[in-house]
Design a protein around this motif. Structure first.
Motif, PDB file in Angstrom:
ATOM      1  N   VAL A 196      -6.985 -18.565  13.612  1.00 34.95           N
ATOM      2  CA  VAL A 196      -6.442 -19.981  13.190  1.00 34.95           C
ATOM      3  C   VAL A 196      -7.210 -21.437  13.627  1.00 34.95           C
ATOM      4  O   VAL A 196      -8.080 -20.874  14.736  1.00 34.95           O
ATOM      5  N   GLN A 197      -6.909 -22.362  13.120  1.00 34.34           N
ATOM      6  CA  GLN A 197      -7.657 -23.655  13.528  1.00 34.34           C
ATOM      7  C   GLN A 197      -6.668 -24.180  14.602  1.00 34.34           C
ATOM      8  O   GLN A 197      -5.575 -23.746  14.835  1.00 34.34           O
ATOM      9  N   ALA A 198      -7.345 -24.918  15.548  1.00 34.61           N
ATOM     10  CA  ALA A 198      -6.567 -25.597  16.398  1.00 34.61           C
ATOM     11  C   ALA A 198      -5.235 -26.261  15.727  1.00 34.61           C
ATOM     12  O   ALA A 198      -5.389 -26.977  14.879  1.00 34.61           O
ATOM     13  N   GLY A 199      -4.314 -26.191  16.439  1.00 30.24           N
ATOM     14  CA  GLY A 199      -2.874 -26.875  16.310  1.00 30.24           C
ATOM     15  C   GLY A 199      -2.235 -25.984  15.147  1.00 30.24           C
ATOM     16  O   GLY A 199      -0.816 -26.136  15.129  1.00 30.24           O
ATOM     17  N   GLY A 200      -2.577 -24.634  14.962  1.00 37.37           N
ATOM     18  CA  GLY A 200      -2.023 -23.565  14.197  1.00 37.37           C
ATOM     19  C   GLY A 200      -1.005 -22.848  15.035  1.00 37.37           C
ATOM     20  O   GLY A 200      -0.869 -23.056  16.080  1.00 37.37           O
ATOM     21  N   TYR A 228       8.428 -10.614  21.196  1.00 40.24           N
ATOM     22  CA  TYR A 228       7.695 -11.733  20.510  1.00 40.24           C
ATOM     23  C   TYR A 228       7.232 -12.689  21.458  1.00 40.24           C
ATOM     24  O   TYR A 228       7.911 -13.143  22.218  1.00 40.24           O
ATOM     25  N   LEU A 229       6.113 -13.266  20.800  1.00 39.32           N
ATOM     26  CA  LEU A 229       5.446 -14.384  21.600  1.00 39.32           C
ATOM     27  C   LEU A 229       4.984 -15.396  20.272  1.00 39.32           C
ATOM     28  O   LEU A 229       4.067 -15.331  19.930  1.00 39.32           O
ATOM     29  N   GLN A 230       5.842 -16.304  20.068  1.00 43.29           N
ATOM     30  CA  GLN A 230       5.490 -17.467  19.228  1.00 43.29           C
ATOM     31  C   GLN A 230       4.878 -18.447  19.884  1.00 43.29           C
ATOM     32  O   GLN A 230       5.092 -19.076  20.918  1.00 43.29           O
ATOM     33  N   MET A 231       3.464 -18.604  19.506  1.00 38.27           N
ATOM     34  CA  MET A 231       2.494 -19.455  19.808  1.00 38.27           C
ATOM     35  C   MET A 231       2.260 -20.692  19.018  1.00 38.27           C
ATOM     36  O   MET A 231       1.560 -20.534  17.670  1.00 38.27           O
ATOM     37  N   ASN A 232       2.771 -21.636  19.267  1.00 42.50           N
ATOM     38  CA  ASN A 232       2.586 -22.884  18.633  1.00 42.50           C
ATOM     39  C   ASN A 232       1.483 -23.930  19.078  1.00 42.50           C
ATOM     40  O   ASN A 232       1.248 -23.796  20.285  1.00 42.50           O
ATOM     41  N   SER A 233       0.946 -24.770  18.480  1.00 44.79           N
ATOM     42  CA  SER A 233       0.060 -25.764  18.897  1.00 44.79           C
ATOM     43  C   SER A 233      -1.218 -25.109  19.523  1.00 44.79           C
ATOM     44  O   SER A 233      -1.502 -25.502  20.729  1.00 44.79           O
ATOM     45  N   LEU A 234      -1.597 -24.143  18.968  1.00 42.70           N
ATOM     46  CA  LEU A 234      -2.569 -23.557  19.723  1.00 42.70           C
ATOM     47  C   LEU A 234      -3.981 -24.205  19.902  1.00 42.70           C
ATOM     48  O   LEU A 234      -4.375 -25.033  19.070  1.00 42.70           O
ATOM     49  N   LYS A 235      -4.741 -23.844  21.008  1.00 48.28           N
ATOM     50  CA  LYS A 235      -5.895 -24.538  21.493  1.00 48.28           C
ATOM     51  C   LYS A 235      -6.904 -23.660  21.509  1.00 48.28           C
ATOM     52  O   LYS A 235      -6.737 -22.353  21.551  1.00 48.28           O
ATOM     53  N   PRO A 236      -8.381 -23.994  21.423  1.00 43.81           N
ATOM     54  CA  PRO A 236      -9.441 -22.899  21.555  1.00 43.81           C
ATOM     55  C   PRO A 236      -9.279 -22.342  22.983  1.00 43.81           C
ATOM     56  O   PRO A 236      -9.511 -21.079  22.569  1.00 43.81           O
ATOM     57  N   GLU A 237      -8.812 -22.900  23.800  1.00 42.59           N
ATOM     58  CA  GLU A 237      -8.724 -22.303  25.350  1.00 42.59           C
ATOM     59  C   GLU A 237      -7.606 -21.053  25.094  1.00 42.59           C
ATOM     60  O   GLU A 237      -7.668 -20.279  26.183  1.00 42.59           O
ATOM     61  N   ASP A 238      -7.002 -21.285  24.033  1.00 45.86           N
ATOM     62  CA  ASP A 238      -5.964 -19.910  24.004  1.00 45.86           C
ATOM     63  C   ASP A 238      -6.541 -18.611  23.385  1.00 45.86           C
ATOM     64  O   ASP A 238      -5.910 -17.545  23.305  1.00 45.86           O
ATOM     65  N   THR A 239      -7.992 -18.707  23.004  1.00 44.12           N
ATOM     66  CA  THR A 239      -8.560 -17.526  22.378  1.00 44.12           C
ATOM     67  C   THR A 239      -8.635 -16.513  23.496  1.00 44.12           C
ATOM     68  O   THR A 239      -9.289 -16.603  24.356  1.00 44.12           O
TER      69      THR A 239
END
Length: 120
Positions: free
Chosen positions: A12-16, A79-90
């Motif tokens: 996903v892109q950042a923010g996804g 479940y782990l809902q992940m919002n506002s994803l950042k590149p550092e979450d990779t």
């Protein structure tokens, strides 16, 4: 106990957003809990979040307000809902199902993991 199986990773892109699933037959009946960990390439494994079957939830500071852990007891799934994803979450995200060691409930069986890639 059967090892957990993760799903839901992707790119996903950042923010996804992404929602990860961890299914483990017997999770609810075990009456313990589940951890989510992640490990980025070249870095040590990091604890992300945990939930107990009693409903206690915890998060590492870097994901508070963005990630939400939950459970469906009928489906033996966390479940782990992940919002506002950042590149550092990779990272590769893995779940670890608690088990009983005497009167202590703590981490035990690991799933294979699901890859999450966040682009900038």
């Amino acid at each position: 106990q059967v090892q957990p199986v993760e799903s839901g990773g992707g790119s996903v892109q950042a923010g996804g957003s992404l929602r990860l699933s961890c299914t483990a037959p017997g999770f609810t009946a075990n009456n313990c809990g589940m951890n989510w960990y992640r490990q980025a390439a070249g870095k040590q494994r990091e604890w992300v979040s945990s939930i107990t079957t009693d409903g206690d939830v915890r998060y590492t500071d870097s994901v508070k307000g963005r990630f939400t852990i939950s459970q469906d007891k009928d489906k033996d799934t966390v479940y782990l809902q992940m919002n506002s994803l950042k590149p550092e979450d990779t990272a590769m995200y893995s779940c670890q199902m608690y088990r009983w060691y005497g009167r202590t409930c703590r981490g035990g069986l690991w799933g294979q993991g699901t890859q999450v890639t966040v682009s900038s």
